[in-house]
Motif scaffolding. Structure first.
Motif, PDB file in Angstrom:
ATOM      1  N   ALA A 171      -3.781  20.068  -3.717  1.00 46.67           N
ATOM      2  CA  ALA A 171      -4.002  19.146  -4.835  1.00 46.67           C
ATOM      3  C   ALA A 171      -2.661  18.670  -5.384  1.00 46.67           C
ATOM      4  CB  ALA A 171      -4.809  19.820  -5.924  1.00 46.67           C
ATOM      5  N   VAL A 172      -2.648  17.434  -5.828  1.00 49.42           N
ATOM      6  CA  VAL A 172      -1.472  16.849  -6.481  1.00 49.42           C
ATOM      7  C   VAL A 172      -1.955  16.202  -7.758  1.00 49.42           C
ATOM      8  CG1 VAL A 172       0.416  15.185  -6.296  1.00 49.42           C
ATOM      9  CG2 VAL A 172      -0.352  16.429  -4.257  1.00 49.42           C
ATOM     10  N   SER A 173      -1.429  16.682  -8.902  1.00 49.53           N
ATOM     11  CA  SER A 173      -1.853  16.131 -10.195  1.00 49.53           C
ATOM     12  C   SER A 173      -1.210  14.781 -10.444  1.00 49.53           C
ATOM     13  CB  SER A 173      -1.460  17.095 -11.316  1.00 49.53           C
ATOM     14  OG  SER A 173      -0.053  17.032 -11.539  1.00 49.53           O
ATOM     15  N   PRO A 174      -1.800  13.988 -11.320  1.00 46.31           N
ATOM     16  CA  PRO A 174      -1.134  12.743 -11.724  1.00 46.31           C
ATOM     17  C   PRO A 174       0.184  13.074 -12.442  1.00 46.31           C
ATOM     18  CG  PRO A 174      -3.437  12.750 -12.402  1.00 46.31           C
ATOM     19  CD  PRO A 174      -3.114  14.134 -11.931  1.00 46.31           C
TER      20      PRO A 174
ATOM     21  N   TYR B 138       0.832  -1.201   0.000  1.00 45.06           N
ATOM     22  CA  TYR B 138       0.000   0.000   0.000  1.00 45.06           C
ATOM     23  C   TYR B 138       0.865   1.248   0.000  1.00 45.06           C
ATOM     24  CZ  TYR B 138      -3.943  -2.967   1.147  1.00 45.06           C
ATOM     25  OH  TYR B 138      -4.904  -3.930   1.129  1.00 45.06           O
ATOM     26  N   ARG B 139       0.383   2.263  -0.690  1.00 39.78           N
ATOM     27  CA  ARG B 139       1.034   3.577  -0.687  1.00 39.78           C
ATOM     28  C   ARG B 139      -0.019   4.616  -0.342  1.00 39.78           C
ATOM     29  NH1 ARG B 139       6.017   4.157  -2.468  1.00 39.78           N
ATOM     30  NH2 ARG B 139       5.741   6.221  -3.313  1.00 39.78           N
ATOM     31  N   ILE B 140       0.406   5.652   0.315  1.00 40.81           N
ATOM     32  CA  ILE B 140      -0.523   6.691   0.738  1.00 40.81           C
ATOM     33  C   ILE B 140      -0.765   7.672  -0.406  1.00 40.81           C
ATOM     34  CG2 ILE B 140       1.229   8.220   1.717  1.00 40.81           C
ATOM     35  CD1 ILE B 140      -0.753   8.701   4.032  1.00 40.81           C
ATOM     36  N   ASN B 141      -1.959   8.189  -0.484  1.00 40.51           N
ATOM     37  CA  ASN B 141      -2.324   9.179  -1.480  1.00 40.51           C
ATOM     38  C   ASN B 141      -1.428  10.411  -1.288  1.00 40.51           C
ATOM     39  OD1 ASN B 141      -3.682  11.597  -2.487  1.00 40.51           O
ATOM     40  ND2 ASN B 141      -5.426  10.252  -2.877  1.00 40.51           N
ATOM     41  N   PRO B 142      -0.835  10.958  -2.357  1.00 37.96           N
ATOM     42  CA  PRO B 142       0.057  12.113  -2.221  1.00 37.96           C
ATOM     43  C   PRO B 142      -0.590  13.337  -1.553  1.00 37.96           C
ATOM     44  CG  PRO B 142       0.332  11.138  -4.386  1.00 37.96           C
ATOM     45  CD  PRO B 142      -0.832  10.435  -3.741  1.00 37.96           C
ATOM     46  N   VAL B 143      -1.891  13.539  -1.730  1.00 33.53           N
ATOM     47  CA  VAL B 143      -2.560  14.678  -1.079  1.00 33.53           C
ATOM     48  C   VAL B 143      -2.581  14.472   0.438  1.00 33.53           C
ATOM     49  CG1 VAL B 143      -4.709  15.987  -0.865  1.00 33.53           C
ATOM     50  CG2 VAL B 143      -3.939  15.235  -3.119  1.00 33.53           C
ATOM     51  N   VAL B 144      -2.837  13.256   0.872  1.00 32.13           N
ATOM     52  CA  VAL B 144      -2.826  12.962   2.305  1.00 32.13           C
ATOM     53  C   VAL B 144      -1.410  13.141   2.851  1.00 32.13           C
ATOM     54  CG1 VAL B 144      -3.218  11.176   4.044  1.00 32.13           C
ATOM     55  CG2 VAL B 144      -4.802  11.424   2.120  1.00 32.13           C
TER      56      VAL B 144
ATOM     57  N   GLY C 123       6.347  16.221 -15.091  1.00 25.38           N
ATOM     58  CA  GLY C 123       6.429  16.102 -13.642  1.00 25.38           C
ATOM     59  C   GLY C 123       5.048  16.059 -13.023  1.00 25.38           C
ATOM     60  N   THR C 124       4.998  16.364 -11.750  1.00 27.55           N
ATOM     61  CA  THR C 124       3.754  16.385 -10.989  1.00 27.55           C
ATOM     62  C   THR C 124       3.537  17.800 -10.485  1.00 27.55           C
ATOM     63  OG1 THR C 124       4.084  14.106 -10.293  1.00 27.55           O
ATOM     64  CG2 THR C 124       2.598  15.431  -8.961  1.00 27.55           C
ATOM     65  N   THR C 125       2.309  18.304 -10.591  1.00 29.62           N
ATOM     66  CA  THR C 125       2.012  19.653 -10.105  1.00 29.62           C
ATOM     67  C   THR C 125       1.348  19.568  -8.740  1.00 29.62           C
ATOM     68  OG1 THR C 125       1.756  20.480 -12.363  1.00 29.62           O
ATOM     69  CG2 THR C 125       0.781  21.806 -10.590  1.00 29.62           C
ATOM     70  N   VAL C 126       1.891  20.361  -7.807  1.00 34.06           N
ATOM     71  CA  VAL C 126       1.323  20.466  -6.460  1.00 34.06           C
ATOM     72  C   VAL C 126       0.720  21.868  -6.343  1.00 34.06           C
ATOM     73  CG1 VAL C 126       1.842  20.543  -3.989  1.00 34.06           C
ATOM     74  CG2 VAL C 126       2.970  18.860  -5.457  1.00 34.06           C
ATOM     75  N   ARG C 127      -0.564  21.914  -5.973  1.00 39.25           N
ATOM     76  CA  ARG C 127      -1.241  23.202  -5.782  1.00 39.25           C
ATOM     77  C   ARG C 127      -1.471  23.422  -4.295  1.00 39.25           C
ATOM     78  NH1 ARG C 127      -6.467  22.790  -8.089  1.00 39.25           N
ATOM     79  NH2 ARG C 127      -7.204  22.557  -5.974  1.00 39.25           N
ATOM     80  N   VAL C 128      -1.065  24.615  -3.821  1.00 40.70           N
ATOM     81  CA  VAL C 128      -1.248  24.983  -2.414  1.00 40.70           C
ATOM     82  C   VAL C 128      -2.007  26.315  -2.336  1.00 40.70           C
ATOM     83  CG1 VAL C 128       0.790  23.730  -1.601  1.00 40.70           C
ATOM     84  CG2 VAL C 128       1.021  26.102  -2.319  1.00 40.70           C
ATOM     85  N   PRO C 129      -2.763  26.554  -1.238  1.00 43.67           N
ATOM     86  CA  PRO C 129      -3.608  27.749  -1.140  1.00 43.67           C
ATOM     87  C   PRO C 129      -2.906  28.983  -0.565  1.00 43.67           C
ATOM     88  CG  PRO C 129      -4.066  26.312   0.693  1.00 43.67           C
ATOM     89  CD  PRO C 129      -3.053  25.608  -0.169  1.00 43.67           C
TER      90      PRO C 129
END
Length: 177
Positions: free
Chosen positions: A115-118, A75-81, A123-129
């Motif tokens: 949010a973390v895009s696929p 198991y792997r944890i969801n990147p957003v978590v 690469g992967t995009t991380v969105r922060v508020p």
């Protein structure tokens, strides 16, 4: 016999004094100051499929330190978590050993805006508020390393960081920053 005993005691006393003098002089070895040898040895930690890592700041505040977050086999944890856990700061053993964070606290009620895009070839995009343009290098690398090692098994992926002010170019995990 008095002369012989006196000479023996004098010889022993002289030998003792000479030995003490040699010990006190250090045999010509000069004193030196403390030599800074840097940080303790580090090890590479494989991402593997059993663990994810949260990257926190060392107690000296000068580098990132991986803190494992394990789940059951397969198991792997969801990147957003994982990102939410990162913003909560070090807990448990990580906090006990003095790890800290360079990241700001998430504004109340804005955890859902993370949010973390696929993964894509860019690469992967991380969105922060919040604004990311003024984050320190260590704060940016905490996000980049935590998500960059979590998205694909046994691979470090580039991470694009998007905030309320700007989008930063893709970066790879560099734990020395």
């Amino acid at each position: 016999m008095t002369g012989h005993g006196t000479r023996s005691r004098a010889a022993v006393a002289t030998a003792t004094l000479v030995s003490c003098a040699l010990l006190l002089t250090g045999c010509g070895i000069k004193r030196t100051g403390v030599i800074d040898s840097g940080h303790a040895a580090t090890v590479k930690i494989s991402g593997g499929n059993k663990s994810n890592f949260l990257y926190f700041v060392s107690k000296d505040g000068d580098r990132l330190v991986p803190s494992p977050f394990s789940l059951a086999e397969g198991y792997r944890i969801n990147p957003v978590v994982l990102l939410r856990l990162l913003f909560d700061g070090p807990r448990g053993r990580a906090a006990e050993v003095g790890l800290t964070t360079a990241l700001p606290r998430l504004p109340a009620g804005q955890e859902e805006q993370l949010a973390v895009s696929p993964y894509t070839h860019e690469g992967t995009t991380v969105r922060v508020p919040f604004a990311v343009g003024d984050l320190s290098d260590l704060a940016r690398m905490q996000i980049v390393c935590t998500i960059g090692t979590a998205v694909l098994t046994d691979t470090v992926s580039p991470v694009i960081l998007r905030g309320s002010d700007t989008t930063l170019p893709a970066a790879d995990c560099d734990r020395k920053r």
